[in-house]
Write a protein that holds these residues in place. Structure first.
Motif, PDB file in Angstrom:
ATOM      1  N   GLY A  89     -55.229  36.808  53.398  1.00 46.94           N
ATOM      2  CA  GLY A  89     -56.550  36.191  53.450  1.00 46.94           C
ATOM      3  C   GLY A  89     -56.514  34.732  53.843  1.00 46.94           C
ATOM      4  O   GLY A  89     -57.472  34.000  53.603  1.00 46.94           O
ATOM      5  N   ALA A  90     -55.408  34.296  54.457  1.00 50.60           N
ATOM      6  CA  ALA A  90     -55.253  32.870  54.746  1.00 50.60           C
ATOM      7  C   ALA A  90     -55.676  32.485  56.148  1.00 50.60           C
ATOM      8  O   ALA A  90     -55.672  31.303  56.480  1.00 50.60           O
ATOM      9  CB  ALA A  90     -53.790  32.460  54.526  1.00 50.60           C
ATOM     10  N   ALA A  91     -56.027  33.449  57.011  1.00 53.28           N
ATOM     11  CA  ALA A  91     -56.287  33.134  58.415  1.00 53.28           C
ATOM     12  C   ALA A  91     -57.434  32.126  58.564  1.00 53.28           C
ATOM     13  O   ALA A  91     -57.313  31.144  59.304  1.00 53.28           O
ATOM     14  CB  ALA A  91     -56.601  34.411  59.199  1.00 53.28           C
ATOM     15  N   GLU A  92     -58.532  32.348  57.849  1.00 52.47           N
ATOM     16  CA  GLU A  92     -59.685  31.455  57.988  1.00 52.47           C
ATOM     17  C   GLU A  92     -59.374  30.067  57.453  1.00 52.47           C
ATOM     18  O   GLU A  92     -59.730  29.050  58.065  1.00 52.47           O
ATOM     19  CB  GLU A  92     -60.891  32.052  57.269  1.00 52.47           C
ATOM     20  CG  GLU A  92     -62.168  31.238  57.462  1.00 52.47           C
ATOM     21  CD  GLU A  92     -63.378  31.913  56.849  1.00 52.47           C
ATOM     22  OE1 GLU A  92     -64.385  31.225  56.660  1.00 52.47           O
ATOM     23  OE2 GLU A  92     -63.299  33.122  56.570  1.00 52.47           O
ATOM     24  N   ARG A  93     -58.698  30.021  56.302  1.00 52.16           N
ATOM     25  CA  ARG A  93     -58.338  28.716  55.735  1.00 52.16           C
ATOM     26  C   ARG A  93     -57.352  27.984  56.644  1.00 52.16           C
ATOM     27  O   ARG A  93     -57.448  26.771  56.863  1.00 52.16           O
ATOM     28  CB  ARG A  93     -57.743  28.929  54.340  1.00 52.16           C
ATOM     29  CG  ARG A  93     -57.484  27.639  53.589  1.00 52.16           C
ATOM     30  CD  ARG A  93     -57.149  27.891  52.142  1.00 52.16           C
ATOM     31  NE  ARG A  93     -55.973  28.722  51.978  1.00 52.16           N
ATOM     32  CZ  ARG A  93     -55.986  29.974  51.527  1.00 52.16           C
ATOM     33  NH1 ARG A  93     -57.135  30.540  51.200  1.00 52.16           N
ATOM     34  NH2 ARG A  93     -54.866  30.668  51.400  1.00 52.16           N
ATOM     35  N   LEU A  94     -56.403  28.718  57.181  1.00 53.23           N
ATOM     36  CA  LEU A  94     -55.446  28.124  58.110  1.00 53.23           C
ATOM     37  C   LEU A  94     -56.154  27.582  59.345  1.00 53.23           C
ATOM     38  O   LEU A  94     -55.823  26.494  59.842  1.00 53.23           O
ATOM     39  CB  LEU A  94     -54.404  29.172  58.534  1.00 53.23           C
ATOM     40  CG  LEU A  94     -53.038  29.113  57.866  1.00 53.23           C
ATOM     41  CD1 LEU A  94     -52.202  30.311  58.275  1.00 53.23           C
ATOM     42  CD2 LEU A  94     -52.318  27.824  58.193  1.00 53.23           C
ATOM     43  N   GLU A  95     -57.121  28.323  59.832  1.00 51.12           N
ATOM     44  CA  GLU A  95     -57.856  27.877  61.012  1.00 51.12           C
ATOM     45  C   GLU A  95     -58.547  26.542  60.752  1.00 51.12           C
ATOM     46  O   GLU A  95     -58.486  25.619  61.576  1.00 51.12           O
ATOM     47  CB  GLU A  95     -58.894  28.926  61.409  1.00 51.12           C
ATOM     48  CG  GLU A  95     -59.724  28.517  62.619  1.00 51.12           C
ATOM     49  CD  GLU A  95     -60.837  29.508  62.944  1.00 51.12           C
ATOM     50  OE1 GLU A  95     -61.537  29.296  63.943  1.00 51.12           O
ATOM     51  OE2 GLU A  95     -60.988  30.489  62.187  1.00 51.12           O
ATOM     52  N   THR A  96     -59.204  26.421  59.591  1.00 45.89           N
ATOM     53  CA  THR A  96     -59.884  25.172  59.251  1.00 45.89           C
ATOM     54  C   THR A  96     -58.898  24.020  59.178  1.00 45.89           C
ATOM     55  O   THR A  96     -59.147  22.926  59.718  1.00 45.89           O
ATOM     56  CB  THR A  96     -60.613  25.319  57.899  1.00 45.89           C
ATOM     57  OG1 THR A  96     -61.581  26.370  58.003  1.00 45.89           O
ATOM     58  CG2 THR A  96     -61.318  24.029  57.528  1.00 45.89           C
ATOM     59  N   ARG A  97     -57.758  24.242  58.543  1.00 44.52           N
ATOM     60  CA  ARG A  97     -56.761  23.176  58.413  1.00 44.52           C
ATOM     61  C   ARG A  97     -56.160  22.815  59.770  1.00 44.52           C
ATOM     62  O   ARG A  97     -55.890  21.636  60.050  1.00 44.52           O
ATOM     63  CB  ARG A  97     -55.662  23.607  57.438  1.00 44.52           C
ATOM     64  CG  ARG A  97     -56.148  23.798  56.008  1.00 44.52           C
ATOM     65  CD  ARG A  97     -54.988  24.042  55.060  1.00 44.52           C
ATOM     66  NE  ARG A  97     -54.094  22.893  55.012  1.00 44.52           N
ATOM     67  CZ  ARG A  97     -52.954  22.864  54.302  1.00 44.52           C
ATOM     68  NH1 ARG A  97     -52.595  23.938  53.601  1.00 44.52           N
ATOM     69  NH2 ARG A  97     -52.191  21.798  54.299  1.00 44.52           N
ATOM     70  N   LEU A  98     -55.934  23.813  60.610  1.00 48.11           N
ATOM     71  CA  LEU A  98     -55.378  23.549  61.933  1.00 48.11           C
ATOM     72  C   LEU A  98     -56.335  22.713  62.776  1.00 48.11           C
ATOM     73  O   LEU A  98     -55.913  21.799  63.499  1.00 48.11           O
ATOM     74  CB  LEU A  98     -55.078  24.864  62.647  1.00 48.11           C
ATOM     75  CG  LEU A  98     -53.744  25.524  62.305  1.00 48.11           C
ATOM     76  CD1 LEU A  98     -53.737  26.979  62.759  1.00 48.11           C
ATOM     77  CD2 LEU A  98     -52.592  24.765  62.961  1.00 48.11           C
ATOM     78  N   ARG A  99     -57.632  22.997  62.692  1.00 44.87           N
ATOM     79  CA  ARG A  99     -58.608  22.240  63.471  1.00 44.87           C
ATOM     80  C   ARG A  99     -58.600  20.769  63.089  1.00 44.87           C
ATOM     81  O   ARG A  99     -58.779  19.892  63.942  1.00 44.87           O
ATOM     82  CB  ARG A  99     -60.013  22.818  63.257  1.00 44.87           C
ATOM     83  CG  ARG A  99     -60.238  24.169  63.925  1.00 44.87           C
ATOM     84  CD  ARG A  99     -61.616  24.709  63.546  1.00 44.87           C
ATOM     85  NE  ARG A  99     -61.872  26.005  64.156  1.00 44.87           N
ATOM     86  CZ  ARG A  99     -62.395  26.170  65.369  1.00 44.87           C
ATOM     87  NH1 ARG A  99     -62.699  25.111  66.095  1.00 44.87           N
ATOM     88  NH2 ARG A  99     -62.607  27.367  65.856  1.00 44.87           N
ATOM     89  N   HIS A 100     -58.406  20.494  61.799  1.00 42.53           N
ATOM     90  CA  HIS A 100     -58.374  19.115  61.337  1.00 42.53           C
ATOM     91  C   HIS A 100     -57.026  18.457  61.623  1.00 42.53           C
ATOM     92  O   HIS A 100     -56.981  17.274  61.947  1.00 42.53           O
ATOM     93  CB  HIS A 100     -58.671  19.054  59.845  1.00 42.53           C
ATOM     94  CG  HIS A 100     -60.074  19.445  59.508  1.00 42.53           C
ATOM     95  ND1 HIS A 100     -60.480  19.737  58.218  1.00 42.53           N
ATOM     96  CD2 HIS A 100     -61.162  19.611  60.281  1.00 42.53           C
ATOM     97  CE1 HIS A 100     -61.765  20.055  58.223  1.00 42.53           C
ATOM     98  NE2 HIS A 100     -62.201  19.982  59.462  1.00 42.53           N
ATOM     99  N   ALA A 101     -55.951  19.221  61.489  1.00 40.39           N
ATOM    100  CA  ALA A 101     -54.609  18.635  61.640  1.00 40.39           C
ATOM    101  C   ALA A 101     -54.196  18.485  63.092  1.00 40.39           C
ATOM    102  O   ALA A 101     -53.446  17.557  63.434  1.00 40.39           O
ATOM    103  CB  ALA A 101     -53.588  19.496  60.890  1.00 40.39           C
ATOM    104  N   ILE A 102     -54.640  19.394  63.969  1.00 37.56           N
ATOM    105  CA  ILE A 102     -54.202  19.398  65.366  1.00 37.56           C
ATOM    106  C   ILE A 102     -55.443  19.402  66.252  1.00 37.56           C
ATOM    107  O   ILE A 102     -55.957  20.467  66.629  1.00 37.56           O
ATOM    108  CB  ILE A 102     -53.311  20.625  65.670  1.00 37.56           C
ATOM    109  CG1 ILE A 102     -52.167  20.719  64.655  1.00 37.56           C
ATOM    110  CG2 ILE A 102     -52.763  20.550  67.088  1.00 37.56           C
ATOM    111  CD1 ILE A 102     -51.334  21.971  64.792  1.00 37.56           C
ATOM    112  N   PRO A 103     -55.982  18.216  66.589  1.00 40.72           N
ATOM    113  CA  PRO A 103     -57.181  18.156  67.432  1.00 40.72           C
ATOM    114  C   PRO A 103     -56.958  18.862  68.767  1.00 40.72           C
ATOM    115  O   PRO A 103     -55.911  18.722  69.392  1.00 40.72           O
ATOM    116  CB  PRO A 103     -57.384  16.641  67.638  1.00 40.72           C
ATOM    117  CG  PRO A 103     -56.690  16.009  66.469  1.00 40.72           C
ATOM    118  CD  PRO A 103     -55.515  16.889  66.171  1.00 40.72           C
TER     119      PRO A 103
END
Length: 592
Positions: free
Chosen positions: A387-401
């Motif tokens: 269930g981490a895909a959505e949370r990972l996506e949010t963090r990736l958007r912030h961490a890697i513009p």
């Protein structure tokens, strides 16, 4: 707000009975004559009551009362002023002064009317009114003609003076007690009517404001784009609350700074200083929070010269809440649109549809001719719900513009542009560290492809990233990321998978050693793998931080358990058997 009524009658002698009037007789309500001094019959009060009972419309009631007072008292001028904060504004006047209604006003600290408001008591000037120090000449009312004047306060239900009724005569006049009593009764009736009218007007204003608010909410809900939404919110709020300026601040997710993203001003608000938002309703400033979660945080503020009552704060909070909902909706729509574009881009690459790759890339705001890498995140445990895909996506958007994400139930694919102006090696080290941290913290494994110089219908970057993630699962049992170009011999084994078996004798020997280590907690497989890499006792012992004799004893134990003779074996085949076993261990549910 306060009121001042002024009525005028020209001609006649205000000092005595009018022509056709019999002294001592109370005129009938229908008579054209009235008593100046003498008994004012109940009929006049009934007529005033009838006038104030016409309804809550002050602009209709007050002129009727002015006319009745003129008839009943035989005065030459009658005015009603209503109080508006610290000003007295004319709301009704006799017909010859009708043009002054709405135009004449003065402070509560000026004139005889102001004195009545401040002292809350009637005032009477028998003659030579302009000589009284309390008087203020109002040229529009031709007050130099008047000699006598009487002013009575209009008191609200709470006892506060809300206005003044004023009568003038051109000649000196002694207003008798009966006139003053009559005026007091009329003032009480008029004050009640004014308060009822104000209450009605306030309710009407609130109804209109709620209708405006509902229209603004509908407008906000139907705006599709983020920029249009913010502009519509500011324009609508400015009009809704009658503000001089409305500003919408949002927190920048990249640097945490709060900036103005939209504003609306009237001409009066253009010169206001660009200060941070302030919440001080008593000073004409309101600021409420916008909480839109991942879509952003901010503040909606309005400013004007007059205070904001509590119900207007409630309206601003409603607008802010609707803006937050709309921002989340817009963000969701943009994300879904982008997700569909990104998914189509990945699918075009995977399917080898070269004609679509460039078009999909440009739609997703990616340069198809620029360098990039692909990363793939997968759950750490095969076959376990993730269930981490959505949370990972949010963090990736912030961490890697600039990263484009394609989430699915069992993986997350990421396309990351690589700036050609930067040092590629340094940029990749930073990227790999970020990917590794995210994977470990989210209980996942990740693989990164080598740098591809442009997007093309070549699925090699997808294959590399997926293979690197598989190897990461074998080499990083606690989660983490691996880069394809740093995997050495493992890159040549991921394609073997379960289709081709290594040498059967070597595979059996490695399996036996793995089970022995699992039972005893020893490190025979690790020892053998390191020795096969170095092919020498001394560097292997040094790498394992053990004595050379200890290493020799371990190698003897390995030969005893497996019937291998290390010096006579095909060491490349034996090393591949170890690596293949390590790759397959997670799929079998074993520790690598």
């Amino acid at each position: 707000m306060s009121g001042y009524v002024h009525a005028s009658r020209t001609g006649g002698d205000p000092g005595g009975p009018r022509r056709g009037t019999v002294p001592g007789r109370v005129p009938a309500p229908g008579d054209d004559a009235a008593l100046v001094d003498g008994t004012l019959g109940r009929d006049w009060l009934y007529r005033v009551i009838g006038a104030v009972a016409q309804g809550p419309d002050v602009d209709r009631v007050l002129p009727a009362v002015v006319e009745l007072l003129s008839d009943a008292t035989a005065c030459h001028g009658c005015f009603v002023y209503l109080r508006d904060h610290d000003r007295l504004k004319m709301r009704a006047a006799s017909k010859v002064f009708a043009d002054a209604v709405g135009r004449v006003s003065f402070g509560v600290d000026e004139g005889l009317c102001g004195w009545v408001v401040r002292n809350d008591e009637p005032a009477f000037i028998r003659e030579n009114a302009l000589a009284d120090p309390r008087m203020k000449l109002v040229p529009e009312l031709q007050e130099e003609r008047f000699q006598s004047m009487v002013a009575v306060p209009l008191r609200g239900r709470d006892g506060v003076v809300i206005g003044v009724i004023v009568l003038h005569t051109e000649a000196p006049r002694e207003f008798g007690q009966e006139v003053l009593d009559f005026l007091s009764h009329v003032a009480s009736l008029v004050a009640g009517t004014i308060e009822n009218a104000r209450l009605y007007e306030r309710e009407q204003e609130r109804v209109r404001a709620l209708e405006q608010l509902a229209a603004l909410v509908r407008r906000i809900a139907t705006v599709a784009g983020r920029a249009d939404l913010l502009t519509a919110a500011c324009d609508g709020t400015l009009e809704l609350l009658g503000a001089d300026r409305c500003r919408l601040f949002m927190v920048d997710l990249d640097d945490g700074a709060t900036r103005v993203v939209a504003s609306a001003t009237t001409e009066a608000g253009e010169n206001r200083p660009q200060d941070p938002p302030v919440d001080a309703p008593e000073r004409g400033a309101l600021a409420v929070r916008i909480a839109a979660g991942d879509a952003g945080e901010g503040v909606l503020s309005v400013e004007r010269e007059t205070p904001f009552p509590s119900h207007e704060r409630g309206m601003l909070e409603t607008v802010a809440a609707q803006v937050a909902v709309a921002l989340r909706t817009v963000e969701l729509i943009e994300r879904l649109t982008e997700e569909n574009l990104v998914r189509d881009l990945f699918d075009a690459i995977a399917a080898g549809r070269g004609g679509q790759v460039a078009a999909r890339a440009r739609s997703a705001r990616i340069d198809p001719d620029g360098p990039h890498v692909v990363a793939v995140f997968e759950p750490l445990r095969v076959g376990v719900a993730w269930g981490a895909a959505e949370r990972l996506e949010t963090r990736l958007r912030h961490a890697i513009p600039g990263a484009l994400c394609d989430p699915s139930p069992d993986r997350l694919r990421v396309l990351v542009p690589v700036s050609p102006a930067s040092d590629p090696s340094a940029a990749l080290r930073v990227l790999d560290a970020e990917l590794d941290l995210l994977a470990r913290e989210e209980g996942a494994v990740a693989g990164r492809s080598s740098v591809q110089q442009q997007l093309a219908a070549d699925r090699s970057s997808l294959v590399e990233a997926a293979a690197a993630a598989r190897i990461a699962r074998a080499l990083s049992p606690a989660g983490g990321a691996r880069a394809w170009d740093q995997l050495g011999a493992y890159r040549y084994l991921v394609g073997v998978g379960g289709e081709v078996e290594p040498d059967g004798r070597h595979a059996a020997a490695v399996d036996a050693l793995w089970r022995y280590d699992d039972r005893r907690g020893s490190e025979l497989v690790r020892t053998l793998e390191r020795y096969l890499a170095d092919r020498s006792v001394v560097p292997t012992a040094r790498a394992l931080h053990i004595h050379a004799n200890t290493l020799r004893q371990r190698l003897e134990r390995i030969e005893h358990l497996t019937d291998l003779v290390i010096a006579e074996e095909d060491l490349v085949s034996l090393e591949l058997a170890i690596k293949l076993h390590r790759l397959r261990a997670p799929e079998r549910g074993e520790a690598a």
